[in-house]
Design an enzyme around this catalytic site. Structure first.
Site, PDB file in Angstrom:
ATOM      1  N   GLU A 217       0.873  -1.170   0.000  1.00  0.00           N
ATOM      2  CA  GLU A 217       0.000   0.000   0.000  1.00  0.00           C
ATOM      3  C   GLU A 217       0.914   1.225   0.000  1.00  0.00           C
ATOM      4  OE1 GLU A 217      -2.984  -0.287  -0.583  1.00  0.00           O
ATOM      5  OE2 GLU A 217      -3.467  -2.340  -0.017  1.00  0.00           O
ATOM      6  N   CYS A 251      -1.830   9.339   2.628  1.00  0.00           N
ATOM      7  CA  CYS A 251      -1.380   8.768   1.357  1.00  0.00           C
ATOM      8  C   CYS A 251      -2.348   9.045   0.213  1.00  0.00           C
ATOM      9  CB  CYS A 251      -1.142   7.270   1.505  1.00  0.00           C
ATOM     10  SG  CYS A 251      -2.605   6.332   2.010  1.00  0.00           S
TER      11      CYS A 251
END
Length: 473
Positions: A217, A251
């Protein structure tokens, strides 16, 4: 009960979990729910202490932000896991093709074994305990390596997990980059990493030596497209919220904005009005998070300074800010006329700085996005369904929110993950459960099976059988 982490070196902890996972391959629902319950109770009992530890690591990080972005998301995810586990764990029949009848086939979900989780610092509870909870629900043993950049959060998690779980069930390993590298080289049954693309490459390379499957991720440059049909005021506050939550250290924060040429001044005005509504002040505001470290703050200043020297216009900073070093609260900035090769456009920003670009046509905007590595998230604002669908069909990204930012990550029935340089593999909900599960295919043959018709020696009978079957395909 196996000894706990303080008495165990890294490899001994792994060996203990590996042995336990092989000794108990079938992990019943009751034990999985027990482990989830213990983790849920840990979070509920120590929520205030965990929030305080996160704030201590950041300098300024309000409990409300940690409650919303870390603890609430964890609770929602674990509630879904607890509810859905009986259904997800069941073996299920699959349709058998006619040429294999009367055999029958089914899928038997099983734990992988030992799952390693390497977590980031920006949401140090959600992005570590979330994957760990899903792996536990899938019946695995879990080793967790949290970030060394949030030492107080990591130490408290390690202590609480140590008090709540046997080391061969779930343990937390602390340390710096050297420990993270050694952790990545362990022969896990699955390794889950959340962090930067640069470090993700190193983790993938280390895992590949053991053929360890990975979920990465990562991050990247998540674009935000403003269509001519959008409500600019509504778009501005949602973009400002997505960008300034946790001071941009998210993110999936919007990394740059693309808007129709000629609307630059209107967007600039709307963005600052929205930012002021969310945060009437920045320095000293307990709702506005600090940059996690002085090194990261200096890096952000350098990115903007480089762009300014290359001719960009910076809105929001009259001079280079010198935030209180104890707080590290960095005011937001919009940056116009950024060169495509500037570091602001080649690196993930991870801070409250937002480059703004103009486009003449939607095709031009799409081409700009597609010329770059595929992003973790994409945001589109507008009321023109045809334009929306054009963007959705002609771009590839890890996920999308339409007329909002960030919110797709909170939807437990939507998988979350990247594509290309923004990562691979997805989790959340059932997709996450399956990520940490071996879906073992099983064929049960009937005593009336006709498989011998396909055995050699081949001849006329074989040709007749194949000819007959081909008519049905």
């Amino acid at each position: 009960m196996t000894q706990n982490p303080p008495d165990f070196p890294l490899h001994a902890l792994f060996e203990a979990q590996h042995a336990a996972s092989r000794a108990q391959v079938d992990v019943p629902l009751s034990l999985r729910r027990d482990r989830l319950g213990r983790l849920r109770d840990l979070i509920e009992t120590h929520a205030a202490a965990l929030s305080d530890a996160v704030e201590a690591d950041f300098g300024v990080r309000s409990r409300s932000l940690t409650e919303a972005a870390d603890l609430f998301v964890l609770r929602a995810g674990m509630a879904q896991l607890h509810k859905e586990l009986p259904r997800w764990m069941k073996r299920h029949r699959v349709r058998t093709p006619f040429y294999l009848l009367p055999a029958r086939g089914y899928i038997q979900p099983q734990p992988l074994g030992v799952v390693g989780v390497i977590g980031p610092w920006n949401y140090p509870l959600q992005l570590t305990l979330g994957p760990a909870a899903t792996a536990l629900a899938a019946g695995n043993r879990v080793m967790l390596k949290p970030s060394e950049l949030t030492p107080q959060s990591s130490a408290l998690m390690a202590s609480l997990v140590h008090q709540t779980f046997a080391a061969d069930e779930f343990c937390v390993v602390q340390g710096g980059s050297d420990v993270a590298q050694a952790f990545s080289r362990l022969p896990f049954d699955h390794l889950f990493f959340t962090g930067s693309t640069q470090v993700g490459r190193q983790v993938a390379a280390a895992a590949a030596a053991n053929l360890t499957p990975t979920t990465l991720e990562l991050g990247g440059k998540s674009p935000c497209i403003i269509d001519a049909s959008c409500d600019l005021q509504d778009a501005a506050i949602k973009i400002a919220h997505g960008k300034l939550l946790n001071a941009g250290q998210t993110c999936i924060a919007p990394d740059y904005v693309m808007l129709p040429r000629g609307t630059e001044a209107a967007f600039e005005s709307a963005y600052w009005a929205a930012a002021s509504k969310l945060f009437p002040s920045f320095e000293g505001n307990p709702d506005y998070a600090s940059i996690v470290s002085e090194r990261h703050r200096v890096r952000l200043l350098a990115l903007v300074d480089e762009a300014r020297k290359q001719g960009a216009r910076v809105s929001g900073w009259d001079v280079t800010p010198s935030a209180d070093s104890a707080r590290r609260q960095l005011a937001p900035a919009l940056v116009f006329d950024v060169r495509p090769d500037a570091r602001l456009m080649t690196e993930e920003i991870f801070g409250p700085v937002l480059p703004v670009f103009s486009y003449g046509s939607l095709d031009e905007a799409i081409a700009t996005i597609n010329a770059r590595p595929r992003p973790l998230a994409l945001y589109w604002f507008g009321r023109d369904d045809a334009n929306r669908d054009k963007v959705l069909m002609r771009t590839v990204s890890g996920g999308v929110s339409v007329n909002d930012t960030l919110m797709h990550v909170a939807h437990e029935h939507l998988p979350f993950g990247g594509v290309g340089e923004s990562g691979w593999g997805a989790y959340h909900g059932k997709v996450g459960f399956l990520r940490f599960t071996q879906e073992k295919p099983v064929l049960v043959q009937s005593r009336f099976a006709m498989g011998h018709l396909f055995y050699p020696p081949y001849g006329k009978r074989f040709a007749q059988v194949i000819g007959l079957l081909k008519r049905w395909l």
